[in-house]
Design a protein around this motif. Structure first.
Motif, PDB file in Angstrom:
ATOM      1  N   GLY A  36       0.852  -1.426  -0.070  1.00 14.21           N
ATOM      2  CA  GLY A  36      -0.103  -0.063   0.038  1.00 14.21           C
ATOM      3  C   GLY A  36       0.771   1.365  -0.088  1.00 14.21           C
ATOM      4  N   ILE A  37       1.783   1.235   0.558  1.00 15.08           N
ATOM      5  CA  ILE A  37       2.701   2.418   0.999  1.00 15.08           C
ATOM      6  C   ILE A  37       3.317   2.780  -0.467  1.00 15.08           C
ATOM      7  CG2 ILE A  37       4.936   3.382   1.706  1.00 15.08           C
ATOM      8  CD1 ILE A  37       3.932   2.031   4.604  1.00 15.08           C
ATOM      9  N   VAL A  38       3.941   1.380  -1.280  1.00 15.44           N
ATOM     10  CA  VAL A  38       4.653   1.552  -2.466  1.00 15.44           C
ATOM     11  C   VAL A  38       3.661   2.217  -3.407  1.00 15.44           C
ATOM     12  CG1 VAL A  38       5.739   0.284  -4.295  1.00 15.44           C
ATOM     13  CG2 VAL A  38       6.321   0.088  -2.043  1.00 15.44           C
ATOM     14  N   LEU A  39       2.212   1.772  -3.551  1.00 17.97           N
ATOM     15  CA  LEU A  39       1.554   2.033  -4.328  1.00 17.97           C
ATOM     16  C   LEU A  39       0.940   3.488  -4.060  1.00 17.97           C
ATOM     17  CD1 LEU A  39      -0.992  -1.095  -4.600  1.00 17.97           C
ATOM     18  CD2 LEU A  39       0.466   0.031  -6.484  1.00 17.97           C
ATOM     19  N   TYR A  40       0.891   4.120  -3.036  1.00 22.08           N
ATOM     20  CA  TYR A  40       0.703   5.380  -2.776  1.00 22.08           C
ATOM     21  C   TYR A  40       1.674   6.259  -3.376  1.00 22.08           C
ATOM     22  CZ  TYR A  40       0.061   9.983  -0.643  1.00 22.08           C
ATOM     23  OH  TYR A  40       0.070  11.163  -0.280  1.00 22.08           O
ATOM     24  N   ALA A  41       3.232   5.857  -3.149  1.00 20.18           N
ATOM     25  CA  ALA A  41       4.248   6.648  -3.475  1.00 20.18           C
ATOM     26  C   ALA A  41       4.087   6.563  -5.119  1.00 20.18           C
ATOM     27  CB  ALA A  41       5.291   6.117  -3.043  1.00 20.18           C
ATOM     28  N   VAL A  42       3.791   5.838  -5.601  1.00 17.32           N
ATOM     29  CA  VAL A  42       4.007   5.568  -7.097  1.00 17.32           C
ATOM     30  C   VAL A  42       2.771   6.347  -7.661  1.00 17.32           C
ATOM     31  CG1 VAL A  42       3.697   4.067  -9.072  1.00 17.32           C
ATOM     32  CG2 VAL A  42       5.157   3.455  -7.266  1.00 17.32           C
ATOM     33  N   LEU A  43       1.343   6.207  -7.230  1.00 15.07           N
ATOM     34  CA  LEU A  43       0.450   6.658  -7.767  1.00 15.07           C
ATOM     35  C   LEU A  43      -0.232   7.985  -7.139  1.00 15.07           C
ATOM     36  CD1 LEU A  43      -1.693   3.190  -8.284  1.00 15.07           C
ATOM     37  CD2 LEU A  43      -0.292   4.465  -9.794  1.00 15.07           C
ATOM     38  N   PHE A  44       0.085   8.543  -6.045  1.00  8.71           N
ATOM     39  CA  PHE A  44      -0.597   9.577  -5.682  1.00  8.71           C
ATOM     40  C   PHE A  44       0.324  10.791  -5.138  1.00  8.71           C
ATOM     41  CE2 PHE A  44      -3.930   6.220  -4.995  1.00  8.71           C
ATOM     42  CZ  PHE A  44      -4.743   6.699  -5.664  1.00  8.71           C
ATOM     43  N   THR A  45       1.776  10.468  -4.996  1.00  6.10           N
ATOM     44  CA  THR A  45       2.405  11.370  -4.263  1.00  6.10           C
ATOM     45  C   THR A  45       2.839  12.593  -5.354  1.00  6.10           C
ATOM     46  OG1 THR A  45       4.413  11.838  -3.358  1.00  6.10           O
ATOM     47  CG2 THR A  45       4.563  10.538  -5.178  1.00  6.10           C
ATOM     48  N   THR A  46       2.957  13.757  -4.789  1.00  7.36           N
ATOM     49  CA  THR A  46       3.177  15.077  -5.631  1.00  7.36           C
ATOM     50  C   THR A  46       4.761  15.337  -5.219  1.00  7.36           C
ATOM     51  OG1 THR A  46       2.506  16.222  -3.755  1.00  7.36           O
ATOM     52  CG2 THR A  46       0.960  15.921  -5.509  1.00  7.36           C
ATOM     53  N   TYR A  53       8.803  10.537 -12.492  1.00  9.92           N
ATOM     54  CA  TYR A  53       9.516   9.405 -13.016  1.00  9.92           C
ATOM     55  C   TYR A  53       8.358   8.526 -13.345  1.00  9.92           C
ATOM     56  CZ  TYR A  53      11.895   4.815 -13.542  1.00  9.92           C
ATOM     57  OH  TYR A  53      12.136   3.761 -13.765  1.00  9.92           O
ATOM     58  N   PHE A  54       7.227   8.748 -12.718  1.00  6.53           N
ATOM     59  CA  PHE A  54       5.893   7.795 -13.115  1.00  6.53           C
ATOM     60  C   PHE A  54       4.834   8.705 -13.653  1.00  6.53           C
ATOM     61  CE2 PHE A  54       7.751   5.412  -9.502  1.00  6.53           C
ATOM     62  CZ  PHE A  54       7.917   4.296  -9.984  1.00  6.53           C
ATOM     63  N   HIS A  55       5.093   9.776 -14.344  1.00 10.48           N
ATOM     64  CA  HIS A  55       3.920  10.823 -14.960  1.00 10.48           C
ATOM     65  C   HIS A  55       3.348   9.931 -16.067  1.00 10.48           C
ATOM     66  CE1 HIS A  55       2.335  14.696 -15.405  1.00 10.48           C
ATOM     67  NE2 HIS A  55       2.297  14.485 -16.822  1.00 10.48           N
ATOM     68  N   GLU A  56       4.088   9.501 -16.828  1.00  5.86           N
ATOM     69  CA  GLU A  56       3.516   8.786 -18.166  1.00  5.86           C
ATOM     70  C   GLU A  56       2.410   7.527 -18.018  1.00  5.86           C
ATOM     71  OE1 GLU A  56       3.396   9.874 -21.204  1.00  5.86           O
ATOM     72  OE2 GLU A  56       4.541  11.792 -20.490  1.00  5.86           O
ATOM     73  N   MET A  57       3.023   7.039 -16.771  1.00  4.36           N
ATOM     74  CA  MET A  57       2.104   5.794 -16.406  1.00  4.36           C
ATOM     75  C   MET A  57       0.675   6.262 -15.749  1.00  4.36           C
ATOM     76  SD  MET A  57       3.226   2.686 -13.589  1.00  4.36           S
ATOM     77  CE  MET A  57       2.522   3.722 -12.184  1.00  4.36           C
ATOM     78  N   ARG A  58       1.030   7.265 -14.660  1.00  2.00           N
ATOM     79  CA  ARG A  58      -0.424   7.959 -14.056  1.00  2.00           C
ATOM     80  C   ARG A  58      -1.155   8.448 -15.259  1.00  2.00           C
ATOM     81  NH1 ARG A  58       2.000  11.325  -9.233  1.00  2.00           N
ATOM     82  NH2 ARG A  58      -0.080  11.710  -9.189  1.00  2.00           N
ATOM     83  N   HIS A  59      -0.467   8.985 -16.237  1.00  2.00           N
ATOM     84  CA  HIS A  59      -1.751   9.430 -17.412  1.00  2.00           C
ATOM     85  C   HIS A  59      -2.296   8.232 -18.067  1.00  2.00           C
ATOM     86  CE1 HIS A  59      -1.629  13.798 -17.417  1.00  2.00           C
ATOM     87  NE2 HIS A  59      -0.222  13.678 -17.141  1.00  2.00           N
ATOM     88  N   GLY A  60      -1.344   7.170 -18.243  1.00  2.00           N
ATOM     89  CA  GLY A  60      -1.885   6.010 -18.912  1.00  2.00           C
ATOM     90  C   GLY A  60      -2.970   5.279 -18.224  1.00  2.00           C
ATOM     91  N   LEU A  61      -2.835   5.282 -16.860  1.00  2.00           N
ATOM     92  CA  LEU A  61      -4.041   4.751 -16.266  1.00  2.00           C
ATOM     93  C   LEU A  61      -5.291   5.416 -16.330  1.00  2.00           C
ATOM     94  CD1 LEU A  61      -1.998   3.962 -13.161  1.00  2.00           C
ATOM     95  CD2 LEU A  61      -2.826   2.253 -14.822  1.00  2.00           C
ATOM     96  N   MET A  62      -5.236   6.620 -16.674  1.00  2.00           N
ATOM     97  CA  MET A  62      -6.444   7.494 -16.901  1.00  2.00           C
ATOM     98  C   MET A  62      -7.449   7.427 -15.794  1.00  2.00           C
ATOM     99  SD  MET A  62      -7.517   7.330 -20.647  1.00  2.00           S
ATOM    100  CE  MET A  62      -7.018   5.561 -21.091  1.00  2.00           C
ATOM    101  N   MET A  63      -7.183   6.977 -14.359  1.00  2.00           N
ATOM    102  CA  MET A  63      -8.034   7.132 -13.371  1.00  2.00           C
ATOM    103  C   MET A  63      -7.218   7.728 -12.154  1.00  2.00           C
ATOM    104  SD  MET A  63      -8.315   3.339 -12.236  1.00  2.00           S
ATOM    105  CE  MET A  63      -6.910   2.190 -11.988  1.00  2.00           C
ATOM    106  N   ILE A  64      -6.052   8.066 -12.235  1.00  2.00           N
ATOM    107  CA  ILE A  64      -5.385   8.636 -11.264  1.00  2.00           C
ATOM    108  C   ILE A  64      -4.994  10.080 -11.672  1.00  2.00           C
ATOM    109  CG2 ILE A  64      -3.039   8.591  -9.743  1.00  2.00           C
ATOM    110  CD1 ILE A  64      -4.728   6.169  -9.577  1.00  2.00           C
ATOM    111  N   PRO A  65      -5.547  11.334 -10.900  1.00  2.00           N
ATOM    112  CA  PRO A  65      -5.430  12.399 -11.123  1.00  2.00           C
ATOM    113  C   PRO A  65      -3.967  13.119 -10.957  1.00  2.00           C
ATOM    114  CG  PRO A  65      -6.401  12.127  -8.971  1.00  2.00           C
ATOM    115  CD  PRO A  65      -6.323  10.915  -9.443  1.00  2.00           C
ATOM    116  N   CYS A  66      -3.546  13.582 -11.953  1.00  2.00           N
ATOM    117  CA  CYS A  66      -2.224  14.080 -11.972  1.00  2.00           C
ATOM    118  C   CYS A  66      -1.936  15.526 -11.847  1.00  2.00           C
ATOM    119  CB  CYS A  66      -1.583  13.605 -13.251  1.00  2.00           C
ATOM    120  SG  CYS A  66       0.070  13.694 -13.348  1.00  2.00           S
ATOM    121  N   HIS A  67      -2.498  16.454 -12.464  1.00  2.00           N
ATOM    122  CA  HIS A  67      -2.798  17.824 -12.280  1.00  2.00           C
ATOM    123  C   HIS A  67      -3.975  18.282 -12.920  1.00  2.00           C
ATOM    124  CE1 HIS A  67      -0.738  17.691 -16.441  1.00  2.00           C
ATOM    125  NE2 HIS A  67      -0.026  16.816 -16.045  1.00  2.00           N
TER     126      HIS A  67
END
Length: 67
Positions: A36-46, A53-67
């Motif tokens: 859970g901590i790793v997933l939070y760090a990858v998907l939700f941290t600012t 580093y994970f910006h493109e992956m976050r956009h690719g998932l299309m359900m994680i708000p990025c900016h």
């Protein structure tokens, strides 16, 4: 082996079984917490280095708000 010795041996086995079950549950809880901590760090941290580093992956998932 007398009945008393068999009873004492069975008590030892039951105690050992309970200890192993608690250990397995504890390991599972620790694994889920770390995951859970790793997933939070990858998907939700600012935090910029992790976010960038994970910006493109976050956009690719299309359900994680990025900016």
């Amino acid at each position: 082996m007398t009945q008393h010795q068999a009873y004492n041996q069975a008590k030892k086995h039951v105690r050992l079984l309970h200890t192993l079950n608690l250990t397995v549950l504890s390991k599972a809880a620790i694994l889920l917490t770390i995951t859970g901590i790793v997933l939070y760090a990858v998907l939700f941290t600012t935090y910029p280095p992790v976010h960038d580093y994970f910006h493109e992956m976050r956009h690719g998932l299309m359900m994680i708000p990025c900016h």
